[in-house]
Design an enzyme around this catalytic site. Structure first.
Site, PDB file in Angstrom:
ATOM      1  N   TYR A  81     -65.862  78.979  60.556  1.00 27.75           N
ATOM      2  CA  TYR A  81     -65.679  80.340  60.448  1.00 27.75           C
ATOM      3  C   TYR A  81     -65.949  80.750  58.860  1.00 27.75           C
ATOM      4  O   TYR A  81     -65.658  80.014  57.952  1.00 27.75           O
ATOM      5  CB  TYR A  81     -64.158  80.568  60.841  1.00 27.75           C
ATOM      6  CG  TYR A  81     -63.780  82.004  60.529  1.00 27.75           C
ATOM      7  CD1 TYR A  81     -64.097  82.904  61.478  1.00 27.75           C
ATOM      8  CD2 TYR A  81     -62.820  82.348  59.404  1.00 27.75           C
ATOM      9  CE1 TYR A  81     -63.791  84.487  61.080  1.00 27.75           C
ATOM     10  CE2 TYR A  81     -62.295  83.639  59.305  1.00 27.75           C
ATOM     11  CZ  TYR A  81     -62.773  84.533  60.193  1.00 27.75           C
ATOM     12  OH  TYR A  81     -62.161  85.634  59.997  1.00 27.75           O
ATOM     13  N   ASP A 122     -57.371  85.278  60.973  1.00 29.79           N
ATOM     14  CA  ASP A 122     -57.027  85.883  59.582  1.00 29.79           C
ATOM     15  C   ASP A 122     -56.234  87.098  59.794  1.00 29.79           C
ATOM     16  O   ASP A 122     -55.932  87.490  60.839  1.00 29.79           O
ATOM     17  CB  ASP A 122     -58.181  86.016  58.546  1.00 29.79           C
ATOM     18  CG  ASP A 122     -59.288  87.010  59.485  1.00 29.79           C
ATOM     19  OD1 ASP A 122     -58.933  87.650  60.206  1.00 29.79           O
ATOM     20  OD2 ASP A 122     -60.500  87.012  58.640  1.00 29.79           O
ATOM     21  N   GLU A 161     -62.584  88.542  69.486  1.00 26.37           N
ATOM     22  CA  GLU A 161     -62.697  89.561  68.443  1.00 26.37           C
ATOM     23  C   GLU A 161     -64.240  90.244  68.613  1.00 26.37           C
ATOM     24  O   GLU A 161     -64.187  91.359  68.515  1.00 26.37           O
ATOM     25  CB  GLU A 161     -62.512  89.194  66.881  1.00 26.37           C
ATOM     26  CG  GLU A 161     -62.743  90.182  65.886  1.00 26.37           C
ATOM     27  CD  GLU A 161     -62.288  89.574  64.746  1.00 26.37           C
ATOM     28  OE1 GLU A 161     -62.823  90.118  63.564  1.00 26.37           O
ATOM     29  OE2 GLU A 161     -61.446  88.854  64.565  1.00 26.37           O
ATOM     30  N   ASP A 166     -60.148  86.572  65.340  1.00 26.52           N
ATOM     31  CA  ASP A 166     -60.525  85.745  64.116  1.00 26.52           C
ATOM     32  C   ASP A 166     -59.215  85.055  63.481  1.00 26.52           C
ATOM     33  O   ASP A 166     -58.202  85.807  63.262  1.00 26.52           O
ATOM     34  CB  ASP A 166     -61.395  86.293  63.137  1.00 26.52           C
ATOM     35  CG  ASP A 166     -62.839  86.473  63.614  1.00 26.52           C
ATOM     36  OD1 ASP A 166     -63.132  86.001  64.709  1.00 26.52           O
ATOM     37  OD2 ASP A 166     -63.613  87.377  62.998  1.00 26.52           O
TER      38      ASP A 166
END
Length: 714
Positions: free
Chosen positions: A324, A111, A8, A109
């Site tokens: 994270y 999510d 990312e 990431d």
């Protein structure tokens, strides 16, 4: 067969390369953050956050350049993405590498947004190769190994991608269309500024506006309570008269004379113990931090803004010191319990309070696989932090202390509830006595009691007869609700179900979605509401922060909430939309169905905006074109308001926009005495003073008392 990892951000790309090739022997094709790293047939590259953006309305038709043209409803297969100028170079690097590699490992990431921003690149480039998924929760070697050991098929996260698209499309549809509809129609009545309507932003603003209204409309009321002080075995304790049969609908008793009469009634009468309930209560340590709970606590303790906390924990993450940061989870995978001894030893060497006494064999309630989604709580990685500034040090210690608490036993109390009968009146009380400190041994606060709770109690048994007590009527007053701070507002967003109408059938379900917005966006929304948004058409503040950290709405913020449809201001609708996103993740509703409901909402609000009778404000027309309306804006750089013509008028000598200063909420306009045209207010660097200049006749005037005065010719 070429293998391509797409991270990312550049720092994750470098972490991947460092783990894959610990010898450091790999080809670097990097200029700044643009480029890639390669060894053999394996390549690592990265995005820079969202390197593709949703196109603005004019891309769907030239007519949409004008705000008066709406709505814009792209069809599901017609949404336009493009690489903005600042990310185009890296996008071209990624596109070229996709053509050269047969397998991709998606390293966004862990999510919804991380899933979206890599998947949308693959779709945009029409990538047909095999795609795998790696979830990186921290960048230290132990965490990286765990991530590599659990690489899976990216197809598993397809619905997470759809949920990400749904969120992005919904925010665009609401923000673009309703900002236009409400701004255009409000300006007809003389309203200045641009209504920045947002699916999450507007109900968040409403929380602050409505709280301020509650405070302003609040009328303090006196009420009274009767307390008795009793004694047994030379131990004094308190109890309060039970008001059930005397109190009003709000639980208050406002008749002081009545309580004085009750006090006289019970004077000199023995008390009998009717209830004496005792039980041992175990209080577990608070869970490790998620981003929102960390932001709330850091704001409460240090006054740090949520935005600064996220930036700080992001820096700690990039330095490999913590896991994270954008996590909405407070739990840790059970498999990571084996890391605890190593992490605790490092924290012990740092001298962190409680690390020495922590017992790594304890498996606290935080280690729960059933509570883990894409990511886990924010915890230390075990790498010793170095060269931290003050804020970084404070945030790191908060994260580390919360982790350490998981390795202490619960604190244990004896909880007592009792009731006494005195002359047919009931007095009740409670007490909580700390018996074992447990985790409290590692924190500053050793025990806490509620108002009226006894710290020390004698042994009470049902049927005990106590000597007559001493009684006192206590004057009290109701208090207005507290204003929000950045921390409590963020907490309200994260626990929005508490503000949802109790009759909403989805209220309990909304606890599952953990609020409106995401951990990564809530701080930005709060900052934007305070006018910290240089990219928007108008950065006029809707809320402002007082010196005591309290948030209050500006006049403009209140104006927005009072003039948009109430459905936009209540959290019910937005929270239900968030719940719907979770259902897309679960695969129970489709992206198409979701967007259809969003468009229905937008149409209803457009209809409302066009029919709404906005209160008429004093309209200030442009002194140049005489037709345009002067719109109030805010400059983040200059930190002040100013006015622009809605028709885009420019100064004739510079061709730059005509800007007028703000004077007590109105545009400061001065006309040239010679030709009656508008003059420009200018600062003289040489003299350090303001003066007036007429571009038409090229005359200068002094700024005495803000009024032009023609200079005398020598």
């Amino acid at each position: 067969m070429g293998l391509l990892y797409i991270a990312e951000k550049p720092d994750i790309g470098r972490a991947l390369a460092g783990y894959l090739w610990s010898d450091g022997e790999y080809e670097k094709v990097v200029k700044g953050s643009v480029g890639y790293l390669r060894k053999g047939d394996t390549t690592v590259t990265w995005a820079r956050g969202h390197i593709l953006a949703l196109a603005m309305p004019e891309k769907y038709g030239e007519e949409f350049k004008t705000w008066r043209n709406y709505p814009i409803f792209p069809k599901l297969d017609e949404w336009i993405l493009y690489p903005p100028a600042e990310s185009k170079a890296q996008f071209e690097v990624v596109r070229k590498l996709l053509k050269e590699n047969e397998v991709v490992v998606h390293a966004g990431d862990p999510d919804r947004e991380g899933q979206l921003l890599i998947d949308e690149i693959l779709d945009y480039c029409n990538y047909k190769g095999k795609v795998r998924r790696i979830l990186i929760n921290a960048k230290d070697d132990v965490s990286m190994k765990r991530a590599f050991d659990n690489i899976s098929d990216n197809e598993k996260y397809k619905n997470l991608y759809y949920a990400g698209k749904a969120r992005a499309y919904a925010d665009w549809l609401v923000g673009i269309n309703l900002s236009r509809a409400y701004s255009v129609n409000s300006q007809k009545s003389g309203f200045g500024g641009t209504y920045q309507i947002g699916r999450v932003k507007t109900p968040t603003l409403a929380l602050v506006v409505n709280r301020e209204k509650e405070i302003k409309n609040f009328k303090p009321q006196k009420y009274y309570e009767l307390y008795g002080t009793f004694n047994k075995d030379n131990v004094s304790f308190n109890a309060k008269l039970k008001l059930d049969k005397y109190a009003d609908e709000n639980g208050y008793l406002k008749d002081k004379k009545f309580l004085e009469a009750v006090s006289q009634k019970v004077q000199g009468q023995n008390a009998k113990v009717l209830i004496a309930e005792k039980k041992m209560v175990a209080e577990n340590a608070p869970l490790p931090f998620s981003l929102d709970s960390l932001q709330v606590e850091a704001n409460k303790v240090f006054g740090y803004s949520p935005k600064d906390v996220l930036a700080t924990v992001q820096a700690l993450y990039e330095a490999k010191y913590v896991s994270y940061p954008r996590s909405d989870c407070n739990f840790i995978p059970a498999s990571q319990h084996e890391d605890s001894k190593r992490i605790l030893n490092m924290l012990k060497e740092l001298g962190l309070k409680g690390a020495e006494e922590a017992d790594s064999s304890i498996r606290g309630r935080a280690f729960n696989d059933n509570k883990i989604t894409a990511h886990h709580a924010i915890i230390p990685t075990g790498i010793t932090p170095k060269d931290l500034d003050e804020m970084q040090g404070n945030i790191y210690k908060m994260i580390a202390r919360q982790y350490v608490l998981q390795f202490f036993p619960p604190a244990k109390y004896i909880s007592v509830k009792f009731a006494l009968s005195v002359a047919d009146e009931m007095f009740t009380g409670s007490g909580k006595v700390l018996k074992e400190k447990g985790y409290l041994a590692a924190v500053q606060k050793t025990e806490s009691t509620k108002e009226g709770e006894n710290v020390l109690l004698p042994t009470l048994e049902i049927g005990d007869i106590l000597a007559p007590g001493k009684y006192k009527v206590v004057d009290k007053v109701t208090h207005a609700p507290k204003r929000f701070t950045e921390g409590t507002l963020l907490a309200a967003m994260a626990n929005i179900y508490k503000f949802v109408n109790p009759d909403n059938p989805n209220r309990d379900k909304l606890k599952e979605v953990k609020g409106i917005g995401t951990p990564a966006t809530r701080d930005t929304i709060i900052a934007e509401l305070q006018g910290e948004n240089a990219k928007s058409k108008s950065a006029q503040a809707c809320i402002q922060k007082l010196k005591n950290k309290e948030l209050v709405p500006t006049e403009f913020g209140t104006e927005i909430i009072e003039n948009v449809d109430v459905t936009l201001t209540k959290p019910d609708l937005t929270a239900v939309m968030e719940y719907a996103l979770s259902r897309i993740e679960a695969g129970t509703i489709s992206l198409s169905d979701y967007l259809g409901k969003v468009m229905t909402l937008v149409r209803a609000n457009i209809n409302y905006a066009e029919k709404h009778n906005f209160p008429i404000r004093g309209v200030e027309h442009c002194p140049s074109c005489k037709d345009g309306v002067l719109e109030r804006r805010y400059s983040k750089t200059a930190k002040k308001f100013f006015y622009l013509c809605s028709n885009g008028c420019s100064w004739q000598d510079t061709n730059k926009p005509m800007i007028f200063d703000d004077e007590n909420g109105k545009p400061l306009i001065k006309m040239c005495p010679a030709d009656k045209s508008a003059m420009r207010h200018v600062f003289s660097q040489k003299k350090g003073t303001m003066f007036w200049y007429c571009p038409k006749c090229e005359q200068f005037y002094s700024d005495k008392f803000d009024s032009p005065k023609r200079k005398e010719k020598k």
